[in-house]
Motif scaffolding. Structure first.
Motif, PDB file in Angstrom:
ATOM      1  N   MET A 168       3.895   0.011  -1.572  1.00  0.00           N
ATOM      2  CA  MET A 168       3.222   1.266  -1.903  1.00  0.00           C
ATOM      3  C   MET A 168       2.403   1.744  -0.706  1.00  0.00           C
ATOM      4  N   LYS A 169       2.422   3.064  -0.518  1.00  0.00           N
ATOM      5  CA  LYS A 169       1.663   3.613   0.615  1.00  0.00           C
ATOM      6  C   LYS A 169       0.231   3.929   0.209  1.00  0.00           C
ATOM      7  N   PHE A 170      -0.690   3.780   1.196  1.00  0.00           N
ATOM      8  CA  PHE A 170      -2.099   4.136   1.007  1.00  0.00           C
ATOM      9  C   PHE A 170      -2.430   5.380   1.809  1.00  0.00           C
ATOM     10  N   PHE A 171      -2.886   6.418   1.132  1.00  0.00           N
ATOM     11  CA  PHE A 171      -3.489   7.550   1.811  1.00  0.00           C
ATOM     12  C   PHE A 171      -4.992   7.436   1.559  1.00  0.00           C
ATOM     13  N   VAL A 172      -5.798   8.040   2.440  1.00  0.00           N
ATOM     14  CA  VAL A 172      -7.234   8.074   2.170  1.00  0.00           C
ATOM     15  C   VAL A 172      -7.605   9.492   1.769  1.00  0.00           C
ATOM     16  N   ASP A 173      -8.463   9.572   0.750  1.00  0.00           N
ATOM     17  CA  ASP A 173      -8.819  10.851   0.137  1.00  0.00           C
ATOM     18  C   ASP A 173     -10.194  11.279   0.642  1.00  0.00           C
ATOM     19  N   THR A 174     -10.224  11.873   1.835  1.00  0.00           N
ATOM     20  CA  THR A 174     -11.490  12.307   2.440  1.00  0.00           C
ATOM     21  C   THR A 174     -11.190  13.260   3.597  1.00  0.00           C
ATOM     22  N   ALA A 175     -12.223  14.050   3.976  1.00  0.00           N
ATOM     23  CA  ALA A 175     -12.097  14.892   5.174  1.00  0.00           C
ATOM     24  C   ALA A 175     -13.081  14.412   6.238  1.00  0.00           C
ATOM     25  N   ASN A 176     -13.651  13.234   6.004  1.00  0.00           N
ATOM     26  CA  ASN A 176     -14.608  12.674   6.967  1.00  0.00           C
ATOM     27  C   ASN A 176     -13.839  11.965   8.089  1.00  0.00           C
ATOM     28  N   ILE A 180      10.377   9.262 -15.490  1.00  0.00           N
ATOM     29  CA  ILE A 180      11.241  10.460 -15.478  1.00  0.00           C
ATOM     30  C   ILE A 180      11.922  10.619 -14.113  1.00  0.00           C
ATOM     31  N   TYR A 181      11.133  10.518 -13.048  1.00  0.00           N
ATOM     32  CA  TYR A 181      11.706  10.700 -11.704  1.00  0.00           C
ATOM     33  C   TYR A 181      12.766   9.622 -11.412  1.00  0.00           C
ATOM     34  N   THR A 182      12.513   8.396 -11.887  1.00  0.00           N
ATOM     35  CA  THR A 182      13.473   7.309 -11.643  1.00  0.00           C
ATOM     36  C   THR A 182      14.772   7.555 -12.407  1.00  0.00           C
ATOM     37  N   ALA A 183      14.644   8.177 -13.580  1.00  0.00           N
ATOM     38  CA  ALA A 183      15.837   8.417 -14.408  1.00  0.00           C
ATOM     39  C   ALA A 183      16.751   9.489 -13.806  1.00  0.00           C
ATOM     40  N   TYR A 184      16.209  10.274 -12.882  1.00  0.00           N
ATOM     41  CA  TYR A 184      17.007  11.344 -12.265  1.00  0.00           C
ATOM     42  C   TYR A 184      17.048  11.127 -10.751  1.00  0.00           C
ATOM     43  N   PRO A 185      18.058  10.400 -10.269  1.00  0.00           N
ATOM     44  CA  PRO A 185      18.107  10.031  -8.851  1.00  0.00           C
ATOM     45  C   PRO A 185      18.102  11.235  -7.901  1.00  0.00           C
ATOM     46  N   GLU A 186      18.457  12.408  -8.413  1.00  0.00           N
ATOM     47  CA  GLU A 186      18.446  13.593  -7.531  1.00  0.00           C
ATOM     48  C   GLU A 186      17.020  14.064  -7.217  1.00  0.00           C
ATOM     49  N   ILE A 187      16.032  13.535  -7.948  1.00  0.00           N
ATOM     50  CA  ILE A 187      14.632  13.913  -7.665  1.00  0.00           C
ATOM     51  C   ILE A 187      14.104  13.058  -6.515  1.00  0.00           C
ATOM     52  N   ASP A 188      13.672  13.751  -5.442  1.00  0.00           N
ATOM     53  CA  ASP A 188      13.133  13.036  -4.276  1.00  0.00           C
ATOM     54  C   ASP A 188      11.609  13.049  -4.241  1.00  0.00           C
ATOM     55  N   THR A 189      10.993  13.793  -5.143  1.00  0.00           N
ATOM     56  CA  THR A 189       9.533  13.938  -5.145  1.00  0.00           C
ATOM     57  C   THR A 189       8.854  12.576  -5.351  1.00  0.00           C
ATOM     58  N   GLN A 190       7.846  12.306  -4.524  1.00  0.00           N
ATOM     59  CA  GLN A 190       7.127  11.032  -4.633  1.00  0.00           C
ATOM     60  C   GLN A 190       5.858  11.202  -5.472  1.00  0.00           C
ATOM     61  N   VAL A 191       5.582  10.183  -6.279  1.00  0.00           N
ATOM     62  CA  VAL A 191       4.393  10.214  -7.136  1.00  0.00           C
ATOM     63  C   VAL A 191       3.190   9.717  -6.333  1.00  0.00           C
ATOM     64  N   LEU A 192       2.217  10.611  -6.153  1.00  0.00           N
ATOM     65  CA  LEU A 192       1.022  10.320  -5.360  1.00  0.00           C
ATOM     66  C   LEU A 192      -0.171  10.243  -6.332  1.00  0.00           C
ATOM     67  N   ALA A 193      -0.547   9.053  -6.713  1.00  0.00           N
ATOM     68  CA  ALA A 193      -1.643   8.895  -7.677  1.00  0.00           C
ATOM     69  C   ALA A 193      -2.962   9.328  -7.030  1.00  0.00           C
ATOM     70  N   ALA A 194      -3.636  10.306  -7.675  1.00  0.00           N
ATOM     71  CA  ALA A 194      -4.861  10.881  -7.103  1.00  0.00           C
ATOM     72  C   ALA A 194      -6.011  10.750  -8.091  1.00  0.00           C
ATOM     73  N   SER A 195      -7.197  11.162  -7.630  1.00  0.00           N
ATOM     74  CA  SER A 195      -8.418  11.075  -8.444  1.00  0.00           C
ATOM     75  C   SER A 195      -8.643   9.623  -8.871  1.00  0.00           C
ATOM     76  N   GLY A 220       4.264   2.378 -11.075  1.00  0.00           N
ATOM     77  CA  GLY A 220       5.370   2.966 -10.331  1.00  0.00           C
ATOM     78  C   GLY A 220       5.009   4.061  -9.353  1.00  0.00           C
ATOM     79  N   ALA A 221       3.711   4.245  -9.048  1.00  0.00           N
ATOM     80  CA  ALA A 221       3.336   5.265  -8.055  1.00  0.00           C
ATOM     81  C   ALA A 221       3.922   4.903  -6.686  1.00  0.00           C
ATOM     82  N   ASP A 222       4.376   5.908  -5.954  1.00  0.00           N
ATOM     83  CA  ASP A 222       4.893   5.664  -4.595  1.00  0.00           C
ATOM     84  C   ASP A 222       3.745   5.571  -3.599  1.00  0.00           C
ATOM     85  N   VAL A 223       2.709   6.365  -3.877  1.00  0.00           N
ATOM     86  CA  VAL A 223       1.560   6.463  -2.975  1.00  0.00           C
ATOM     87  C   VAL A 223       0.311   6.518  -3.827  1.00  0.00           C
ATOM     88  N   VAL A 224      -0.792   5.995  -3.289  1.00  0.00           N
ATOM     89  CA  VAL A 224      -2.066   6.186  -3.967  1.00  0.00           C
ATOM     90  C   VAL A 224      -3.042   6.717  -2.924  1.00  0.00           C
TER      91      VAL A 224
END
Ligand code: E4P
Length: 218
Positions: A1-9, A150-165, A179-183
Motif C-alpha cells: 500500500m502506498k503512503f501519501f502525506v496529507d499536509t501543505a507544510n 466494487i472496483y475489484t469486481a470490474y477489472p476495467e476500472i483503473d481508479t485507485q482507492v485513496l483512503a482520506a480523512s 483494500g485501499a490502494d493508498v492512504v
C-alpha cells in the motif's frame, strides 16, 4: 500500500520524504490556508522534491472557472494530480483533464455511488473520507471496503482507492485491510505509527544489556 502525506507544510513533507516514507502528497484548500503560504508557490516547491503525485485542488465550484484552474494547476509540474470535487461540474472538469492525459484525484467522496461515477470518468484516484463519516456516526471503513470490492469486481476500472480523512494509526491499518490502494496520512498520524510501548521497553533493555558487555561494534 502506498503512503501519501496529507499536509501543505513543506518542512513536514521534506522530513518524511527524506525518511523514505512518502509515495505522494495530498493538499486541500483548508491545508493551504493552514500552511499560510502562496498556493502555486507551495505546490511548485513540493513537486520539485517529491517523486510521486502531489494533489492540488481547484478552488472554484463552477465548471468554467474550475476548468481554467485545473488547466493551470496541471502546468505546474508533471507530477501534479489535479483534485476536483465530486459534483457534476467537478466530474465534467475531471473528465476533460483525464482526456488530456492529466492525473486527477476526485475528492469529497462519501458513498459508493459517488465512487462509481468517479470510476466512470477514469479518475486516477477516488478519495473517500473515513474520519468525516465516523464523525457523523457512520462507519467510514465500510465505504472503503465497498468501493474496493466494487472496483475489484470490474477489472476495467483503473481508479485507485485513496483512503482520506485519517484520524489515527488504526484507520491506516483498517484501510489496508479493507483494500485501499493508498492512504493519505496527516504527519502526526504517520509519526504515531512508530509507537509501541514494547518497542520502547525492548530497546531500553537491549541498550542496557549491550552496555553491560563492554563491547563496541565500531
Ligand atoms: C484528502 O485528500 C483530504 O485532504 C483530507 O484527508 C481531509 O481530511 P480531514 O477530514 O481531516 O480534513
Amino acid at each position: 500500500m502506498k503512503f501519501f502525506v496529507d499536509t501543505a507544510n513543506v518542512d513536514e513533507i521534506r522530513e518524511l520524504a527524506d525518511a523514505g516514507l512518502l509515495d505522494g502528497v495530498t493538499t486541500n484548500p483548508s491545508l493551504i490556508n493552514k500552511a499560510g503560504r502562496d498556493f502555486i508557490e507551495t505546490i511548485t516547491e513540493i513537486c520539485k522534491f517529491v517523486d510521486g503525485p502531489v494533489s492540488a485542488e481547484v478552488a472554484a465550484t463552477d465548471y468554467e472557472t474550475m476548468m481554467k484552474e485545473g488547466e493551470k494547476l496541471a502546468t505546474i509540474a508533471d507530477n501534479v494530480c489535479v483534485k476536483v470535487p465530486l459534483t457534476p461540474a467537478g466530474l465534467k472538469v475531471g473528465k476533460n483533464l483525464v482526456d488530456n492525459g492529466q492525473a486527477i484525484n476526485v475528492t469529497l467522496c462519501f458513498s459508493a455511488a459517488q465512487a462509481l461515477l468517479a470510476a466512470k470518468i477514469g479518475a486516477t484516484y477516488i478519495s473517500p473520507f473515513i474520519g468525516r463519516l465516523d464523525d457523523i456516526g457512520q462507519e467510514g471503513m465500510t465505504l472503503i471496503r465497498e468501493i474496493s470490492d466494487i472496483y475489484t469486481a470490474y477489472p476495467e476500472i483503473d481508479t485507485q482507492v485513496l483512503a482520506a480523512s485519517i484520524r489515527g494509526p488504526q484507520h491506516v491499518v483498517q484501510a489496508a485491510l479493507s483494500g485501499a490502494d493508498v492512504v493519505t496520512v496527516p504527519p502526526k498520524v504517520l509519526h504515531q505509527m512508530f509507537n509501541h510501548p514494547l518497542t520502547d521497553k525492548g530497546l531500553e533493555q537491549f541498550v542496557a544489556d549491550w552496555q553491560a558487555t563492554g563491547q563496541s561494534i565500531l
